[in-house]
Design a protein around this motif. Structure first.
Motif, short mmCIF file in Angstrom:
data_model
loop_
_atom_site.label_atom_id
_atom_site.label_comp_id
_atom_site.label_asym_id
_atom_site.label_seq_id
_atom_site.Cartn_x
_atom_site.Cartn_y
_atom_site.Cartn_z
N TYR A 34 10.71 -91.38 36.90
CA TYR A 34 9.17 -91.20 36.92
C TYR A 34 9.09 -89.78 36.37
CZ TYR A 34 8.97 -87.21 40.26
OH TYR A 34 9.01 -85.96 41.24
N LYS A 35 9.98 -88.78 36.27
CA LYS A 35 9.50 -87.34 35.72
C LYS A 35 9.01 -87.42 34.35
CE LYS A 35 12.16 -84.76 39.42
NZ LYS A 35 13.47 -84.00 39.66
N PRO A 36 10.08 -87.89 33.34
CA PRO A 36 9.31 -88.17 31.99
C PRO A 36 7.91 -88.82 31.94
CG PRO A 36 11.15 -89.45 32.18
CD PRO A 36 11.17 -88.76 33.57
N ILE A 37 7.61 -89.68 32.50
CA ILE A 37 6.27 -90.23 32.43
C ILE A 37 5.13 -89.40 33.31
CG2 ILE A 37 4.78 -92.25 33.55
CD1 ILE A 37 7.48 -93.70 34.00
N MET A 38 5.48 -88.82 34.32
CA MET A 38 4.72 -87.58 34.91
C MET A 38 4.42 -86.61 33.99
SD MET A 38 2.95 -86.64 37.86
CE MET A 38 4.02 -87.09 39.29
#
Length: 224
Positions: A34-38
């Protein structure tokens, strides 16, 4: 000349609530990837619709009850919200919630306040599949093509500027475009910085009591 009718468009996450529930859900449940998408969503490399949809698709639908319980247990309501709703009602000001969040946590959090369902604009979620599928019942319409997900400017344009004085209350990325077409903006956090950068007229606030006080002052001065 007939005076314009006042109408309020109020963000939910980080505005009515004390923090952003989507961010909190992702940080707490920490689905892999999720972090790179965020990061891409916040930096506007991808649209809000793409980013939020992709992040929730990382979570299994079977976690619905756990996610809802988590949000309800931690999402505090900002001071003065109930009093602000009372003030708007007394002043005959229409109040709409315009949120990039999801109905499965917005509806139970707002239920005690008696806001009519047709005054709440938000995204919804489908839990019937293996993964959470976010649905977008209020997408962008011309002239907005930003992939907002829940398009605040599209909702606001239902209230023509020659008939309504449009007041926006918000704090974040989802409020930028709406702030540009509002007559008055009450801002927190990133929205305050962005309004200053864009030269958009705004009044920073911390609680809804601050907004009540400012609106009363503007009424006395004859500017609202």
């Amino acid at each position: 000349m007939t005076a314009k009718k006042r109408v309020i468009f109020c963000d939910f996450d980080g505005t009515i609530t004390l923090s952003d529930n989507i961010v909190a859900i992702m940080k707490h449940f920490d689905p892999a990837g999720y972090k790179p998408i965020m990061e891409d969503t916040v930096s506007q490399k991808i649209t809000l619709r793409e980013g939020v949809g992709a992040m929730f698709a990382l979570l299994p639908s079977s976690m619905k009850d756990e996610i809802v319980s988590y949000v309800l247990s931690r999402a505090g309501i900002r001071d003065g919200f109930r009093e602000f709703l009372d003030y708007a009602k007394e002043e005959n000001i229409d109040f709409y919630v315009t949120s990039g969040g999801m109905d499965f946590f917005i509806d139970p959090l707002l239920e005690p306040f008696g806001i009519p369902s047709d005054h709440i604009f938000c995204n919804s979620a489908d839990f019937s599949g293996e993964r959470i599928d976010i649905l977008w019942p209020h997408p962008c319409q011309d002239p907005c093509h930003n992939g907002c997900g829940m398009c605040k400017t599209t909702v606001m344009r239902r209230f023509p500027e020659d008939e309504y004085e449009r007041i926006l209350i918000g704090d974040s990325l989802t409020d930028f475009e709406g702030a540009k077409i509002a007559d008055l903006v009450y801002s927190r956090s990133i929205l305050t910085d962005k309004c200053a950068e864009l030269g958009v007229k705004h009044v920073p606030f911390e609680t809804f009591f601050d907004i009540i006080e400012d609106m009363k002052k503007k009424q006395r001065q004859g500017v609202l």
